[in-house]
Design a protein around this motif. Sequence first.
Motif, PDB file in Angstrom:
ATOM      1  N   PHE A   1      -6.569  -4.156  11.426  1.00 57.49           N
ATOM      2  CA  PHE A   1      -5.736  -4.478  10.252  1.00 57.49           C
ATOM      3  C   PHE A   1      -6.610  -5.071   9.152  1.00 57.49           C
ATOM      4  CE2 PHE A   1      -1.727  -5.246  13.002  1.00 57.49           C
ATOM      5  CZ  PHE A   1      -1.193  -4.020  12.674  1.00 57.49           C
ATOM      6  N   ALA A   2      -7.453  -6.020   9.513  1.00 60.05           N
ATOM      7  CA  ALA A   2      -8.311  -6.681   8.525  1.00 60.05           C
ATOM      8  C   ALA A   2      -9.208  -5.672   7.822  1.00 60.05           C
ATOM      9  CB  ALA A   2      -9.151  -7.762   9.207  1.00 60.05           C
ATOM     10  N   ARG A   3      -9.790  -4.770   8.580  1.00 56.27           N
ATOM     11  CA  ARG A   3     -10.656  -3.747   7.977  1.00 56.27           C
ATOM     12  C   ARG A   3      -9.844  -2.828   7.065  1.00 56.27           C
ATOM     13  NH1 ARG A   3     -14.009  -0.286  12.039  1.00 56.27           N
ATOM     14  NH2 ARG A   3     -15.173  -2.222  12.158  1.00 56.27           N
ATOM     15  N   LEU A   4      -8.686  -2.408   7.530  1.00 55.33           N
ATOM     16  CA  LEU A   4      -7.840  -1.485   6.766  1.00 55.33           C
ATOM     17  C   LEU A   4      -7.350  -2.108   5.454  1.00 55.33           C
ATOM     18  CD1 LEU A   4      -6.564   1.372   7.055  1.00 55.33           C
ATOM     19  CD2 LEU A   4      -4.592   0.241   8.077  1.00 55.33           C
ATOM     20  N   PHE A   5      -6.976  -3.394   5.509  1.00 52.28           N
ATOM     21  CA  PHE A   5      -6.451  -4.076   4.328  1.00 52.28           C
ATOM     22  C   PHE A   5      -7.554  -4.763   3.515  1.00 52.28           C
ATOM     23  CE2 PHE A   5      -2.448  -4.336   7.013  1.00 52.28           C
ATOM     24  CZ  PHE A   5      -1.789  -3.353   6.306  1.00 52.28           C
ATOM     25  N   HIS A   6      -8.816  -4.666   3.961  1.00 46.99           N
ATOM     26  CA  HIS A   6      -9.956  -5.260   3.261  1.00 46.99           C
ATOM     27  C   HIS A   6      -9.786  -6.760   3.065  1.00 46.99           C
ATOM     28  CE1 HIS A   6     -11.411  -1.214   2.500  1.00 46.99           C
ATOM     29  NE2 HIS A   6     -10.224  -0.908   2.026  1.00 46.99           N
ATOM     30  N   MET A   7      -9.463  -7.457   4.154  1.00 41.80           N
ATOM     31  CA  MET A   7      -9.319  -8.911   4.077  1.00 41.80           C
ATOM     32  C   MET A   7      -9.648  -9.543   5.424  1.00 41.80           C
ATOM     33  SD  MET A   7      -5.108  -9.161   3.822  1.00 41.80           S
ATOM     34  CE  MET A   7      -5.299  -9.862   2.248  1.00 41.80           C
ATOM     35  N   ALA A   8      -9.865 -10.823   5.406  1.00 37.31           N
ATOM     36  CA  ALA A   8     -10.169 -11.567   6.626  1.00 37.31           C
ATOM     37  C   ALA A   8      -8.917 -11.707   7.487  1.00 37.31           C
ATOM     38  CB  ALA A   8     -10.705 -12.955   6.264  1.00 37.31           C
ATOM     39  N   THR A   9      -9.130 -11.794   8.793  1.00 35.94           N
ATOM     40  CA  THR A   9      -7.977 -11.929   9.694  1.00 35.94           C
ATOM     41  C   THR A   9      -7.182 -13.193   9.408  1.00 35.94           C
ATOM     42  OG1 THR A   9      -9.420 -12.917  11.361  1.00 35.94           O
ATOM     43  CG2 THR A   9      -8.921 -10.577  11.599  1.00 35.94           C
ATOM     44  N   ASP A  10      -7.849 -14.266   8.989  1.00 37.91           N
ATOM     45  CA  ASP A  10      -7.089 -15.484   8.708  1.00 37.91           C
ATOM     46  C   ASP A  10      -6.303 -15.400   7.402  1.00 37.91           C
ATOM     47  OD1 ASP A  10      -9.469 -15.656   7.300  1.00 37.91           O
ATOM     48  OD2 ASP A  10      -9.707 -17.797   7.603  1.00 37.91           O
TER      49      ASP A  10
ATOM     50  N   HIS B   1       0.812  -1.214   0.000  1.00 37.65           N
ATOM     51  CA  HIS B   1       0.000   0.000   0.000  1.00 37.65           C
ATOM     52  C   HIS B   1       0.852   1.275   0.000  1.00 37.65           C
ATOM     53  CE1 HIS B   1      -3.257  -2.757   1.036  1.00 37.65           C
ATOM     54  NE2 HIS B   1      -4.078  -1.799   0.670  1.00 37.65           N
ATOM     55  N   GLY B   2       2.166   1.127   0.142  1.00 35.98           N
ATOM     56  CA  GLY B   2       3.050   2.283   0.123  1.00 35.98           C
ATOM     57  C   GLY B   2       3.022   3.106   1.403  1.00 35.98           C
ATOM     58  N   TRP B   3       2.647   2.463   2.527  1.00 39.09           N
ATOM     59  CA  TRP B   3       2.546   3.170   3.789  1.00 39.09           C
ATOM     60  C   TRP B   3       3.816   2.990   4.614  1.00 39.09           C
ATOM     61  CZ3 TRP B   3      -2.669   0.377   4.826  1.00 39.09           C
ATOM     62  CH2 TRP B   3      -3.672   0.953   4.043  1.00 39.09           C
ATOM     63  N   THR B   4       4.130   3.996   5.404  1.00 35.46           N
ATOM     64  CA  THR B   4       5.220   3.869   6.370  1.00 35.46           C
ATOM     65  C   THR B   4       4.673   3.170   7.613  1.00 35.46           C
ATOM     66  OG1 THR B   4       4.729   5.961   7.486  1.00 35.46           O
ATOM     67  CG2 THR B   4       6.245   6.048   5.577  1.00 35.46           C
ATOM     68  N   GLN B   5       5.581   2.735   8.472  1.00 30.10           N
ATOM     69  CA  GLN B   5       5.142   2.153   9.740  1.00 30.10           C
ATOM     70  C   GLN B   5       4.365   3.185  10.551  1.00 30.10           C
ATOM     71  OE1 GLN B   5       8.689   0.603  11.637  1.00 30.10           O
ATOM     72  NE2 GLN B   5       8.425  -1.395  10.661  1.00 30.10           N
ATOM     73  N   GLN B   6       4.795   4.434  10.508  1.00 28.75           N
ATOM     74  CA  GLN B   6       4.113   5.492  11.252  1.00 28.75           C
ATOM     75  C   GLN B   6       2.688   5.700  10.743  1.00 28.75           C
ATOM     76  OE1 GLN B   6       5.339   7.100  14.020  1.00 28.75           O
ATOM     77  NE2 GLN B   6       3.256   7.893  14.192  1.00 28.75           N
ATOM     78  N   GLU B   7       2.517   5.698   9.429  1.00 27.64           N
ATOM     79  CA  GLU B   7       1.176   5.873   8.854  1.00 27.64           C
ATOM     80  C   GLU B   7       0.242   4.732   9.267  1.00 27.64           C
ATOM     81  OE1 GLU B   7       2.129   8.377   4.792  1.00 27.64           O
ATOM     82  OE2 GLU B   7       2.536   6.219   4.806  1.00 27.64           O
ATOM     83  N   LEU B   8       0.755   3.505   9.216  1.00 31.95           N
ATOM     84  CA  LEU B   8      -0.057   2.357   9.625  1.00 31.95           C
ATOM     85  C   LEU B   8      -0.374   2.436  11.113  1.00 31.95           C
ATOM     86  CD1 LEU B   8      -1.468  -0.287   9.002  1.00 31.95           C
ATOM     87  CD2 LEU B   8       0.743  -1.449   9.263  1.00 31.95           C
ATOM     88  N   ALA B   9       0.606   2.799  11.908  1.00 31.31           N
ATOM     89  CA  ALA B   9       0.403   2.921  13.352  1.00 31.31           C
ATOM     90  C   ALA B   9      -0.710   3.911  13.667  1.00 31.31           C
ATOM     91  CB  ALA B   9       1.704   3.342  14.027  1.00 31.31           C
ATOM     92  N   GLU B  10      -0.691   5.054  13.008  1.00 28.00           N
ATOM     93  CA  GLU B  10      -1.719   6.064  13.234  1.00 28.00           C
ATOM     94  C   GLU B  10      -3.095   5.572  12.791  1.00 28.00           C
ATOM     95  OE1 GLU B  10      -0.234   9.600  11.319  1.00 28.00           O
ATOM     96  OE2 GLU B  10       1.397   9.815  12.782  1.00 28.00           O
ATOM     97  N   ALA B  11      -3.134   4.791  11.725  1.00 27.98           N
ATOM     98  CA  ALA B  11      -4.408   4.291  11.200  1.00 27.98           C
ATOM     99  C   ALA B  11      -5.079   3.300  12.152  1.00 27.98           C
ATOM    100  CB  ALA B  11      -4.197   3.639   9.832  1.00 27.98           C
ATOM    101  N   VAL B  12      -4.268   2.521  12.892  1.00 33.00           N
ATOM    102  CA  VAL B  12      -4.848   1.528  13.804  1.00 33.00           C
ATOM    103  C   VAL B  12      -4.728   1.924  15.276  1.00 33.00           C
ATOM    104  CG1 VAL B  12      -4.618  -0.397  12.188  1.00 33.00           C
ATOM    105  CG2 VAL B  12      -2.783   0.064  13.820  1.00 33.00           C
ATOM    106  N   GLY B  13      -4.098   3.062  15.552  1.00 34.40           N
ATOM    107  CA  GLY B  13      -4.041   3.572  16.919  1.00 34.40           C
ATOM    108  C   GLY B  13      -3.024   2.925  17.832  1.00 34.40           C
ATOM    109  N   VAL B  14      -1.877   2.541  17.262  1.00 30.52           N
ATOM    110  CA  VAL B  14      -0.780   2.003  18.070  1.00 30.52           C
ATOM    111  C   VAL B  14       0.489   2.778  17.747  1.00 30.52           C
ATOM    112  CG1 VAL B  14      -1.804  -0.324  18.180  1.00 30.52           C
ATOM    113  CG2 VAL B  14      -0.153   0.202  16.391  1.00 30.52           C
TER     114      VAL B  14
END
Length: 85
Positions: free
Chosen positions: A53-62, A17-30
């Motif tokens: 993560f599943a919601r953000l990446f549009h996929m099932a947790t498994d 998705h071209g995201w940094t770790q910081q961007e992902l962290a902010e998106a999920v609140g960690v």
Amino acid sequence: MASANVVNRVKELRERHGWTQQELAEAVGVSRQSINSIERQRYMPSLQVALLFARLFHMATDDLFHLENGTSGYAERPRRDDFTD
């Protein structure tokens, strides 16, 4: 019952998705450090974070998390005598 480690695809999907770790962290609140630890398989996220993560990446947790031994889905069902003394 065989023991298996849970592995994840968080780093692969974040980079795709071209995201940094910081961007992902902010998106999920960690913290960014938590993302780093999750990606390095040093820390297992809470169920709440896994679902985010599943919601953000549009996929099932498994599809994000799976057992390292190659099984995808259900572990061997324990026998009744596994629980007796």
